[in-house]
Scaffold this motif. Structure first.
Motif, PDB file in Angstrom:
ATOM      1  N   ARG A 402       0.857  -1.184   0.000  1.00 58.96           N
ATOM      2  CA  ARG A 402       0.000   0.000   0.000  1.00 58.96           C
ATOM      3  C   ARG A 402       0.891   1.231   0.000  1.00 58.96           C
ATOM      4  NH1 ARG A 402      -5.303   1.206   0.923  1.00 58.96           N
ATOM      5  NH2 ARG A 402      -5.773  -0.996   1.312  1.00 58.96           N
ATOM      6  N   ARG A 406      -2.945   3.655  -1.464  1.00 63.43           N
ATOM      7  CA  ARG A 406      -3.511   2.952  -2.609  1.00 63.43           C
ATOM      8  C   ARG A 406      -2.882   1.569  -2.709  1.00 63.43           C
ATOM      9  NH1 ARG A 406      -3.536   4.802  -9.019  1.00 63.43           N
ATOM     10  NH2 ARG A 406      -4.635   2.946  -9.789  1.00 63.43           N
ATOM     11  N   THR A 408      -1.245  -1.653  -4.214  1.00 64.01           N
ATOM     12  CA  THR A 408      -0.467  -1.888  -5.439  1.00 64.01           C
ATOM     13  C   THR A 408       0.005  -3.330  -5.461  1.00 64.01           C
ATOM     14  OG1 THR A 408       0.300   0.406  -5.437  1.00 64.01           O
ATOM     15  CG2 THR A 408       1.537  -1.158  -6.788  1.00 64.01           C
ATOM     16  N   LYS A 410       2.665  -5.684  -6.853  1.00 63.03           N
ATOM     17  CA  LYS A 410       3.987  -5.648  -7.477  1.00 63.03           C
ATOM     18  C   LYS A 410       4.285  -6.992  -8.138  1.00 63.03           C
ATOM     19  CE  LYS A 410       6.433  -2.168  -4.736  1.00 63.03           C
ATOM     20  NZ  LYS A 410       7.657  -1.916  -3.926  1.00 63.03           N
TER      21      LYS A 410
END
Length: 433
Positions: A402, A406, A408, A410
């Motif tokens: 985060r 937001r 994310t 990876k």
């Protein structure tokens, strides 16, 4: 040379890691289809234990099937995968016993509703990217060997393990799109052709109005005058392998054959079998048997030749008729994939009704993956098996972090199929269902 680490510490504290990073693509597609909402809408039925909704339990079956995890027991791997739960929206995951009980409850109440939903999505997907004008249907049956004590387990034709009880499902696939179209789970002693006309009636009922030409391909198990008469009543074309009865054997021994550069020889004749209402065109293909051949011939052999006879109402040359029929080999590869990469050969319960529910859930999952490949992935991915698709797209190491409030996901920086991944995201975003 650089030394290996000596003071490396190992901890089991990673909570946001997964090897299903590519699941994001599949989840994005299923979300576009609005699958969970449709499952809850179509399959709603009363359950005493409401910890999981019908939609959640169906998704808990569809995901492991689509990811190729095998038996229901292996679904426990997903129970402890936080990223999987986050991506799919399944905050908790049912255990195998819960899923089996759900299948048993679902069978009489919700299986017809699942099949209705499946048909609705099938019609929507076959119209993309353009409504079809021609459809080729490949019919086949297969043997599912059973171990233990299952309802409706019967001893029938079993080429691999003679004498073992089995199921003998009847299957129909679209030979152009590879979609599963219609099928039934049957006891192991069911003859191949049993229920074929009823299945074909359902097959034709599902066709979109744009289809003007239907062609049926089938092996000799479907060589039956009732099947052929029904196909002619629907103005369908057919290419079906004929059984080599005594009269047919006598016919093929008296024909004049045309020799082709490939070494094949072809001929044709008109013949009306006993109980058939009229005569039909039969195409004969024969090949010289090599003297040193050690292969077990699967075709009928007579003298120094092996033969295959096909009954058809198509107007192709004998050689092209045979070549067109050989396109049916794709359905055998699909069934092989269903048994190997999907758990079709792994029967989950002792109850026939629950096994039938799982059978149709599995084939629904197969179609979801097939639609995902056909509509969302680059062309070179369209014919990939689930095993290959998993290794290239779905099984990607991923880490959920985060940043700036937001979430994310990876993925590896050196991911070999990054372009295909990004292509799929754009296709899914632009997809109209």
């Amino acid at each position: 040379m650089k030394r290996s680490p000596k003071n490396l510490k190992v901890t089991f504290s990673g909570e946001h890691l997964t090897h299903f990073g590519g699941l994001y693509l599949l989840q994005k597609f299923l979300q576009k289809v609005n699958l969970r909402s449709l499952l809850s809408q179509y399959m709603h039925f009363f359950q005493r234990n409401n910890r999981y909704t019908t939609g959640e339990e169906m998704m808990a079956l569809i995901y492991p099937i689509s990811l190729g995890l095998g038996r229901i027991e292996t679904t426990h791997l997903l129970k402890h995968n936080g990223v999987f739960q986050y991506l799919t929206g399944l905050s908790t995951y049912p255990n195998p016993t819960t899923l089996r009980r759900f299948l048993l409850r679902m069978a009489p109440l919700a299986l017809p509703k699942l099949r209705k939903l499946h048909d609705r999505l099938l019609l929507a997907m076959i119209l993309k990217p353009n409504p079809p004008t021609k459809v080729i249907f490949d019919l086949d049956s297969t043997v599912l060997i059973l171990y233990g004590k299952q309802e409706m387990a019967r001893i029938g034709y079993n080429p691999k393990k003679w004498g073992r009880p089995s199921y003998h499902p009847l299957l129909c696939f679209n030979g152009i799109t590879k979609d599963f179209w219609q099928g039934e789970l049957r006891p192991g002693d069911a003859h191949t052709a049993t229920g074929t006309v009823e299945l074909l009636k359902t097959v034709f009922a599902k066709l979109p109005p744009s289809v003007k030409l239907v062609i049926i391909r089938a092996d000799k198990g479907f060589y039956d005058h009732e099947t052929i008469e029904y196909l002619e009543s629907r103005k369908a074309l057919f290419v079906i392998v004929a059984k080599l009865t005594g009269p047919v054997k006598r016919k093929i021994s008296t024909l004049s054959y045309q020799v082709h550069s490939s070494g094949l020889e072809t001929a044709e004749f008109m013949y009306q079998p006993t109980k058939w209402k009229k005569e039909y065109r039969f195409v004969v293909v024969r090949r010289l048997i090599p003297e040193d051949s050690s292969e077990q011939l699967t075709l009928f052999s007579m003298g120094k030749y092996s033969y295959q006879v096909i009954v058809t109402n198509m107007k192709l040359t004998p050689l092209n008729t045979w070549r067109f029929y050989n396109g049916r080999a794709a359905v055998e590869l699909i069934i092989k994939e269903l048994k190997g990469d999907y758990p079709l050969a792994k029967i989950p319960t002792k109850h026939f009704a629950a096994n039938e529910a799982y059978f149709h859930t599995l084939l629904f999952s197969y179609n979801l993956i097939n639609w995902f490949k056909r509509l969302c992935l680059p062309k070179e991915f369209h014919n990939m098996t689930l095993k290959t698709l998993r290794s290239r797209l779905l099984l990607i190491p991923g880490e959920l972090v985060r940043a700036k409030n937001r979430p994310t996901l990876k993925l590896p920086a050196n991911f070999l199929y990054k372009d295909a991944f990004e292509y799929a995201i754009k296709k899914i975003e632009n997809l109209r269902i």
